[in-house]
Design a protein around this motif. Structure first.
Motif, PDB file in Angstrom:
ATOM      1  N   THR A  30       0.854  -1.209   0.105  1.00  0.00           N
ATOM      2  CA  THR A  30      -0.190  -0.149  -0.090  1.00  0.00           C
ATOM      3  C   THR A  30       0.436   1.230  -0.511  1.00  0.00           C
ATOM      4  O   THR A  30       2.307   1.207  -0.164  1.00  0.00           O
ATOM      5  N   GLY A  31       0.357   2.805  -0.517  1.00  0.00           N
ATOM      6  CA  GLY A  31       0.868   3.537  -0.083  1.00  0.00           C
ATOM      7  C   GLY A  31       1.413   3.822  -1.116  1.00  0.00           C
ATOM      8  O   GLY A  31       2.249   5.057  -1.116  1.00  0.00           O
ATOM      9  N   ARG A  33       2.596   6.407  -3.873  1.00  0.00           N
ATOM     10  CA  ARG A  33       2.072   7.585  -4.210  1.00  0.00           C
ATOM     11  C   ARG A  33       3.024   7.688  -5.291  1.00  0.00           C
ATOM     12  O   ARG A  33       2.933   9.392  -5.954  1.00  0.00           O
ATOM     13  N   ASP A  76      -6.076   0.349  -4.008  1.00  0.00           N
ATOM     14  CA  ASP A  76      -5.449   0.366  -2.090  1.00  0.00           C
ATOM     15  C   ASP A  76      -6.905   0.978  -2.339  1.00  0.00           C
ATOM     16  O   ASP A  76      -6.108   2.252  -2.262  1.00  0.00           O
ATOM     17  N   THR A  78      -6.248   2.413   1.137  1.00  0.00           N
ATOM     18  CA  THR A  78      -5.574   3.393   2.241  1.00  0.00           C
ATOM     19  C   THR A  78      -5.773   5.013   1.341  1.00  0.00           C
ATOM     20  O   THR A  78      -6.564   6.127   1.927  1.00  0.00           O
ATOM     21  N   GLN A  79      -6.363   4.963  -0.328  1.00  0.00           N
ATOM     22  CA  GLN A  79      -6.185   6.164  -0.788  1.00  0.00           C
ATOM     23  C   GLN A  79      -7.906   6.877  -0.261  1.00  0.00           C
ATOM     24  O   GLN A  79      -7.875   7.966  -0.352  1.00  0.00           O
ATOM     25  N   SER A  84      -6.100   7.678   6.800  1.00  0.00           N
ATOM     26  CA  SER A  84      -4.199   7.108   6.269  1.00  0.00           C
ATOM     27  C   SER A  84      -3.748   8.075   5.694  1.00  0.00           C
ATOM     28  O   SER A  84      -4.186   9.414   5.150  1.00  0.00           O
ATOM     29  N   TYR A  86      -2.245   8.110   4.117  1.00  0.00           N
ATOM     30  CA  TYR A  86      -2.015   7.925   2.296  1.00  0.00           C
ATOM     31  C   TYR A  86      -3.436   8.419   1.350  1.00  0.00           C
ATOM     32  O   TYR A  86      -3.235   7.880   0.163  1.00  0.00           O
ATOM     33  N   ASP A  88      -6.401  10.170  -0.495  1.00  0.00           N
ATOM     34  CA  ASP A  88      -6.664  11.042  -1.781  1.00  0.00           C
ATOM     35  C   ASP A  88      -7.389  11.392  -1.845  1.00  0.00           C
ATOM     36  O   ASP A  88      -8.560  10.841  -2.510  1.00  0.00           O
ATOM     37  N   TRP A  98      -4.885   5.235  -7.504  1.00  0.00           N
ATOM     38  CA  TRP A  98      -3.760   4.423  -6.955  1.00  0.00           C
ATOM     39  C   TRP A  98      -4.155   2.988  -6.421  1.00  0.00           C
ATOM     40  O   TRP A  98      -5.629   2.585  -6.212  1.00  0.00           O
TER      41      TRP A  98
END
Length: 154
Positions: A30-31, A33, A76, A78-79, A84, A86, A88, A98
């Motif tokens: 993950t993460g 970018r 992902d 986390t976006q 998070s 990460y 977005d 992502w």
């Protein structure tokens, strides 16, 4: 045809030990970018490709293990998570920006640090050794892969 990659992870987020301790030694990557790193995952990385597991942003950065790509890409999560680091806000569930893929750690090796990598003339043109390179995922030439694996397992 198997390809080879170097994937950077901050050990505070996911170390080689964390990856080896995960169920089936598999972790979601993950993460990411960077569009270039994302495009490597989306367009070039295939299940079974070799991975040099690299610890970054730590006192002794370097290659610490061998892994393999264990899945294709997917969004992902986390976006979409506001909590998070990460997150977005511009990325939409219906059009995610992502991606991630799963990486399976195969074995921990001795640290092959930046000074040793830089001191090996045959590795001079590795992307990770280029000034200003900040990509978290870079392709690795098959000859570099063989030399590095040989050094780590010696």
């Amino acid at each position: 045809m198997t390809q080879y990659w170097l994937m950077k992870s901050e050990p505070d987020e996911c170390s080689i030990d964390d990856a080896l301790a995960a169920p089936h030694a598999t972790v979601p990557w993950t993460g990411v970018r960077s569009y270039q790193a994302r495009n490597f995952m989306r367009d070039a990385m295939k299940v079974g490709d070799g991975v040099l597991f690299y610890h970054s942003s730590c006192p002794e950065p370097g290659i610490v293990g061998i892994a393999r790509v264990a899945s294709g890409t997917r969004p992902d999560p986390t976006q979409f998570d506001p909590k998070s680091p990460y997150h977005d806000a511009a990325s939409k569930v219906e059009d995610p920006r992502w991606l991630l893929l799963d990486v399976q750690a195969l074995r921990k090796t001795r640290l092959l640090g930046l000074p040793e990598l830089r001191a090996t003339p045959a590795l001079a043109d590795m992307l990770v050794l280029r000034r200003g390179n900040r990509l978290s995922i870079t392709p690795v030439d098959a000859a570099h892969w063989r030399l590095i694996v040989e050094k780590m397992l010696a």
